[in-house]
Scaffold this motif. Structure first.
Motif, PDB file in Angstrom:
ATOM      1  N   GLU A   1       7.593   4.529  -5.380  1.00 53.40           N
ATOM      2  CA  GLU A   1       8.069   4.424  -6.758  1.00 53.40           C
ATOM      3  C   GLU A   1       8.591   5.748  -7.323  1.00 53.40           C
ATOM      4  O   GLU A   1       9.122   5.765  -8.433  1.00 53.40           O
ATOM      5  N   ARG A   2       8.462   6.833  -6.577  1.00 51.22           N
ATOM      6  CA  ARG A   2       8.966   8.117  -7.080  1.00 51.22           C
ATOM      7  C   ARG A   2      10.478   8.069  -7.251  1.00 51.22           C
ATOM      8  O   ARG A   2      11.205   7.537  -6.418  1.00 51.22           O
ATOM      9  N   ASP A   3      10.943   8.639  -8.363  1.00 47.10           N
ATOM     10  CA  ASP A   3      12.372   8.632  -8.689  1.00 47.10           C
ATOM     11  C   ASP A   3      13.075   9.751  -7.919  1.00 47.10           C
ATOM     12  O   ASP A   3      13.223  10.873  -8.415  1.00 47.10           O
TER      13      ASP A   3
ATOM     14  N   ARG B   1       0.848  -1.184   0.000  1.00 47.82           N
ATOM     15  CA  ARG B   1       0.000   0.000   0.000  1.00 47.82           C
ATOM     16  C   ARG B   1       0.887   1.239   0.000  1.00 47.82           C
ATOM     17  O   ARG B   1       1.978   1.224   0.548  1.00 47.82           O
ATOM     18  N   GLY B   2       0.405   2.310  -0.593  1.00 48.49           N
ATOM     19  CA  GLY B   2       1.215   3.527  -0.681  1.00 48.49           C
ATOM     20  C   GLY B   2       2.314   3.400  -1.714  1.00 48.49           C
ATOM     21  O   GLY B   2       3.377   4.019  -1.579  1.00 48.49           O
ATOM     22  N   ARG B   3       2.058   2.634  -2.743  1.00 46.62           N
ATOM     23  CA  ARG B   3       3.054   2.387  -3.796  1.00 46.62           C
ATOM     24  C   ARG B   3       3.573   3.697  -4.402  1.00 46.62           C
ATOM     25  O   ARG B   3       4.747   3.817  -4.737  1.00 46.62           O
ATOM     26  N   GLU B   4       2.671   4.683  -4.529  1.00 52.14           N
ATOM     27  CA  GLU B   4       3.038   5.939  -5.182  1.00 52.14           C
ATOM     28  C   GLU B   4       4.173   6.662  -4.460  1.00 52.14           C
ATOM     29  O   GLU B   4       4.959   7.391  -5.075  1.00 52.14           O
ATOM     30  N   HIS B   5       4.290   6.467  -3.157  1.00 51.28           N
ATOM     31  CA  HIS B   5       5.373   7.107  -2.409  1.00 51.28           C
ATOM     32  C   HIS B   5       6.707   6.398  -2.655  1.00 51.28           C
ATOM     33  O   HIS B   5       7.765   7.032  -2.663  1.00 51.28           O
TER      34      HIS B   5
ATOM     35  N   PRO C   1       3.443   8.629   3.587  1.00 51.12           N
ATOM     36  CA  PRO C   1       3.933   9.822   2.878  1.00 51.12           C
ATOM     37  C   PRO C   1       5.297  10.248   3.435  1.00 51.12           C
ATOM     38  O   PRO C   1       5.581  10.049   4.619  1.00 51.12           O
TER      39      PRO C   1
ATOM     40  N   VAL D   1       9.632  -1.901  -7.469  1.00 50.65           N
ATOM     41  CA  VAL D   1       8.933  -0.626  -7.284  1.00 50.65           C
ATOM     42  C   VAL D   1       9.937   0.466  -6.938  1.00 50.65           C
ATOM     43  O   VAL D   1       9.875   1.585  -7.471  1.00 50.65           O
TER      44      VAL D   1
ATOM     45  N   THR E   1       3.588   1.993   2.803  1.00 50.46           N
ATOM     46  CA  THR E   1       4.527   3.106   2.660  1.00 50.46           C
ATOM     47  C   THR E   1       3.792   4.394   3.002  1.00 50.46           C
ATOM     48  O   THR E   1       2.782   4.731   2.378  1.00 50.46           O
TER      49      THR E   1
END
Length: 271
Positions: A88-90, A82-86, A231, A114, A229
């Motif tokens: 996977e940020r480069d 959960r919170g994959r978007e946090h 924020p 990820v 994950t």
């Protein structure tokens, strides 16, 4: 031709193995760890020539992950992110995660595709556990001497510039020691000093409790793990005097998520 004594023993062992696995909890506990460690050691050995050709490249961990993550289904483990978007940020950041067991590594193998570029801070003793330690070193893992804080700081500080320049995530277990007790234990300050000195954000990662695992009871059952994950927590403008507050803020947020995910798991098991 009559079978040899060794062949008879081997056949007998193969026949009795499923029975022992299903009926003997202690046997299953050790057998699963044998599969886990054996699988990882075999893959480390097979990958050494490839890793050596591009040594100290953290993307080697992606190759290791592509093979080693297959052991989780064999052990009956299911990881849910959960919170994959946090994650996977480069960007460069300091990942802090709770530390419960050597099985944490399997969770990390699930996350590496990820994270993409990530390395880990680990105690130097792991280096001597060849072939895994050697493979990890060639992948760019950062080994530190936990008994020598000045040396450990120096090693991590030397790596920080490369981490920032190449947007590499640095994974640290701030509890230091593994605790499978259903709570997050007090943090050591190292990860937070690094984050503030480098002005990199803290990215908390929380593994729900390993309710299926008990060293005392010699129990290793199938299980579901929620990996959350949170924020990122900014360190911009902070100084060393803010370490304690940053550390407590991070631990509080992680503890809250741990309790929530543990409750969710328990509810699903009760249904």
């Amino acid at each position: 031709m009559a079978p040899t004594c060794f062949e008879v023993i081997l056949i007998g062992f193969i026949l009795v193995l499923p029975f022992l696995y299903e009926t003997n909890r202690t046997f299953r506990y050790y057998f699963k760890f044998l599969i886990y460690y054996g699988f990882v050691m075999l893959n480390a050995t097979l990958l050494l020539p490839v890793i050596f050709l591009r040594r100290f490249n953290v993307k080697n961990f992606l190759l290791a992950s592509s093979l080693c993550h297959h052991v989780s289904p064999l052990l009956g483990l299911r990881w849910e992110l959960r919170g994959r978007e946090h994650l996977e940020r480069d960007r460069a950041c300091i990942i802090v995660a709770n530390h419960q067991s050597s099985l944490d590594i399997l969770g990390m193998f699930e996350l590496w595709p990820v994270m993409d570029k990530c390395t880990v801070v680990a105690k130097k003793e792991i280096f001597y556990a060849w072939p895994v330690g050697l493979a990890a070193w060639l992948c760019g893992l950062i080994f530190i001497d936990r008994m020598n804080s000045q040396s450990a700081r120096s090693v991590i500080n030397d790596a920080t510039q490369e981490i920032k320049t190449n947007k590499i995530k640095l994974w640290i277990f701030p509890e230091g020691t593994r605790h499978n007790t259903g709570e997050i234990h007090p943090f050591k300050k190292g990860a937070f000093h690094v984050a503030i000195r480098s002005q990199l954000p803290i990215l908390p990662v929380v593994f729900s409790s390993y309710y299926f695992l008990s060293a005392e009871e010699k129990r290793f059952d199938s299980g579901r793990i929620l990996v959350t994950t949170l924020p990122p927590i900014s360190t911009e403008g902070l100084s060393t005097k803010d370490v304690e507050e940053l550390m407590q803020k991070t631990r509080s947020a992680m503890s809250e998520v741990l309790q929530a995910t543990n409750s969710e798991i328990q509810l699903s098991l009760a249904r």
